[in-house]
Design an enzyme around this catalytic site. Sequence first.
Site, PDB file in Angstrom:
ATOM      1  N   ASP A 146     -19.720 129.015  51.753  1.00 25.96           N
ATOM      2  CA  ASP A 146     -19.696 129.418  53.159  1.00 25.96           C
ATOM      3  C   ASP A 146     -18.425 130.178  53.526  1.00 25.96           C
ATOM      4  O   ASP A 146     -17.538 129.615  54.165  1.00 25.96           O
ATOM      5  CB  ASP A 146     -19.827 128.154  54.028  1.00 25.96           C
ATOM      6  CG  ASP A 146     -20.093 128.485  55.486  1.00 25.96           C
ATOM      7  OD1 ASP A 146     -20.181 129.687  55.810  1.00 25.96           O
ATOM      8  OD2 ASP A 146     -20.208 127.549  56.292  1.00 25.96           O
TER       9      ASP A 146
ATOM     10  N   GLU B 100     -13.335 132.945  60.347  1.00 27.54           N
ATOM     11  CA  GLU B 100     -13.547 131.511  60.582  1.00 27.54           C
ATOM     12  C   GLU B 100     -12.699 130.632  59.669  1.00 27.54           C
ATOM     13  O   GLU B 100     -12.085 129.668  60.108  1.00 27.54           O
ATOM     14  CB  GLU B 100     -15.036 131.192  60.398  1.00 27.54           C
ATOM     15  CG  GLU B 100     -15.367 129.725  60.564  1.00 27.54           C
ATOM     16  CD  GLU B 100     -16.850 129.434  60.415  1.00 27.54           C
ATOM     17  OE1 GLU B 100     -17.645 130.378  60.222  1.00 27.54           O
ATOM     18  OE2 GLU B 100     -17.226 128.247  60.487  1.00 27.54           O
TER      19      GLU B 100
ATOM     20  N   GLU C  90     -28.936 124.074  59.012  1.00 30.02           N
ATOM     21  CA  GLU C  90     -28.079 123.495  60.049  1.00 30.02           C
ATOM     22  C   GLU C  90     -28.859 123.194  61.327  1.00 30.02           C
ATOM     23  O   GLU C  90     -28.436 123.523  62.425  1.00 30.02           O
ATOM     24  CB  GLU C  90     -26.899 124.433  60.362  1.00 30.02           C
ATOM     25  CG  GLU C  90     -26.014 124.662  59.163  1.00 30.02           C
ATOM     26  CD  GLU C  90     -24.736 125.444  59.479  1.00 30.02           C
ATOM     27  OE1 GLU C  90     -23.696 125.069  58.916  1.00 30.02           O
ATOM     28  OE2 GLU C  90     -24.787 126.411  60.255  1.00 30.02           O
TER      29      GLU C  90
HETATM   30  O1  GCW Z   1     -19.916 128.931  58.477  1.00 31.22           O
HETATM   31  C1  GCW Z   1     -20.933 128.359  59.243  1.00 31.22           C
HETATM   32  C2  GCW Z   1     -20.421 128.309  60.654  1.00 31.22           C
HETATM   33  C3  GCW Z   1     -21.520 128.148  61.665  1.00 31.22           C
HETATM   34  C4  GCW Z   1     -22.551 129.260  61.437  1.00 31.22           C
HETATM   35  C5  GCW Z   1     -23.094 129.102  60.022  1.00 31.22           C
HETATM   36  C6  GCW Z   1     -24.111 130.180  59.668  1.00 31.22           C
HETATM   37  C7  GCW Z   1     -23.845 130.444  63.040  1.00 31.22           C
HETATM   38  O2  GCW Z   1     -19.500 127.260  60.765  1.00 31.22           O
HETATM   39  O3  GCW Z   1     -20.945 128.248  62.956  1.00 31.22           O
HETATM   40  O4  GCW Z   1     -23.577 129.246  62.389  1.00 31.22           O
HETATM   41  O5  GCW Z   1     -22.036 129.214  59.104  1.00 31.22           O
HETATM   42  O6  GCW Z   1     -23.716 131.122  59.000  1.00 31.22           O
HETATM   43  O7  GCW Z   1     -25.256 130.092  60.050  1.00 31.22           O
END
Ligand code: GCW
Length: 707
Positions: free
Chosen positions: A369, A397, A295
């Site tokens: 995720d 989340e 990311e």
């Molecule tokens: O689920 C995603 C989140 C991001 C997060 C990423 C991760 C910290 O939307 O906000 O970043 O995972 O785990 O690195």
Amino acid sequence: MKCKSIIVFMIFSVQFLFAESGYNLWLRYDRITDTQLRKHYERTTKTIFFSTNSAITEAIKKEFNIALNKLLNQQAVFSDKQEMADIVCIVNPNANLSSEEGFSIQSIKNSTQHLKITITAKKGIGLLYGSFHFLRLLQMHENIDSLHITSTPSLSIRILNHWDNLNRYVERGYAGISIFNWHTLPNYIDQRYIDYARANASIGINGTVLTNVNASAQALTHDYLLKTKALADVFRPYGIKVYLTARFSAPIEIGGLQTADPLNSDVQLWWKKKADEIYSLIPDFGGFLVKANSEGQPGPQNYQRTHADGANLLAEAVAPYNGIIIWRAFVYNNETPEDRFKQAYNEFKPLDGSFRTNVLLQVKNGPIDFQPREPFHPLFGAMPQTPVMMEFQLTQEYLGQATHLVFEAPMFNEVLNTDTYIKGTNSTVASIIDGNLFQHRTVNGMSGVANIGNDINWCGHPFAQANWYAFGRLAWNINLSAEQVAGEWIKQTFTTNKQTVAIIKNIMLHSYEAMIEYMTPLGLHHIMGNGHHYGPMPWGNTLPRTDWNPVYYHKADNFGIGFNRTVTGSNALVQYAPPLQKQWSDSNTCDEKYLLWFHHISWNHIMHSGRNLWYELCYKYNEGVEKVKQITEQWQLAKANIDAERFHQVEQLLIIQLQEAEWWRDACLLYFQTFSKQPFPINYPKAKYSLAYYQSLHFPYAPGNGQ
Ligand code: GCW
């Protein structure tokens, strides 16, 4: 007039005193009203003896003071005469315990039938855990007359990951801003830091990563290290080590170097010096947590090096101080059109055996995720030579954030107890992370992405505290059941009234499945709104990357729905052991909870219930909504034994949850119906709005997404 206002003031202050903000978490130590029990506890806790003195024993004494005062209205008296004491706390390096953090608690009656409690540990830290355990028993009104307890932790690293930025913004935080106030540190020590340490220690958490994995190099500058040192000093008596996230490009950003290439000798020297500096301030600094090449974060791949090169660079620097590196496996910057499910496995499995011994790989529970339900991540079991840590997300989340009541312990149990079959039967995920299966017995661990903020009750939703609690308890004892954890938490947090405990436990234990059903039943995943990740958006978005688009994950079409990950599709299933491949690759034997994770299924496929897939989907979505209704009704039954303040908070939140459960059901089904082209079942609740309305909805503001 004057007199009247004084009385009014008094009434208000009394109310204020007894209002339950939730600040005390599970360390509430509510006064015991059963006189007989209280008298018995009072007699048994009159004097306390410690065989040693240290900062840790001081912390224990403080806790006894707080607890006995509140529970019994009794001052803790510390005696230096062991024979006379009611509670004897002994540090004995030769105690028969398999861990330095472990403890034993024994109750013995002397010749005059007087009860004596002995807490023994090899080190002060074990005494701390033993004392908290004992106080938990008192809070739960347990019988303490014949205790024969021995307890040692399942995992050596039990750690929270705060996704907290230095400006106190919490990424995916739904409970206010960060509790770490970098502005006033190091000089101002907020009482909250101490209470945070107490809460963590009481459930066995022994580490905390203070900063976000989307890291800022600034945290590694000297001024900030002084602030971290101040926190480390507060946490140390509670057995909590501090860790920081390391931004891979820090040597460039704050070190003035031209490169961060892990094989460059200047870069290596920079990290070594940085480690020297950190350890000169914080001798027990835990180490670094790193998110690299994921990311948009920098990492070794920027220099055509591997994750192992990157991890080993940092591991080398902290090794002289027994520091560790926790390297995350959450990567999906892979631009090749490969199933995102497969990417972490593809990148990391070939590196097994090439990490230094002080590197742990931290893997999210599932391959995508933190979705409401995921099959376990195939990296569990795939890297026998590397200690693999579990990363659970406590901050919800994708699980309704801080407005939905979702108790996560059933999910933790589900993942940990799943058999990977990697070394025959009984190769559970738990046995991999606790080091038993592949003999990683010295370092192993579990991380929880913290759900903590500066809200008065720490976690936003009064029930979200239970996820923090459950995480700590399971990291200590990986075999605890969700039911047991829920029972403990309720008794300490709300009430010991049997009936009410049963009601709340029932609510908690059903909440996880309810949420899955109204959001993503039957293996659907990643169909939430983009960015803030709140609410349904199965119709997708216009973002350039396919793996950010919900339609990529559900693949609904006129034939059916679901992601084909069998050999005729992306073949992600090949990443699992053969018995699982076999079971999950056949849509008739695949557990239906994972069906749409692995199969693109016809709308007319007949499910185990006898319904076709479309009707089953309708059934499940509605069942989720119905379960929330039941939870709402059950909560009313708990009213009599819950303080009015928290009762009302939960009551209001459940109304939001119910509305949103209906929103998920109606929006998702109306959209999927455009493909299934089948009617809703007879008497099915009619959607409040049209699909067009849901699609045009401007999503409500949701926190945690943005700087
Ligand atoms: O689920 C995603 C989140 C991001 C997060 C990423 C991760 C910290 O939307 O906000 O970043 O995972 O785990 O690195």
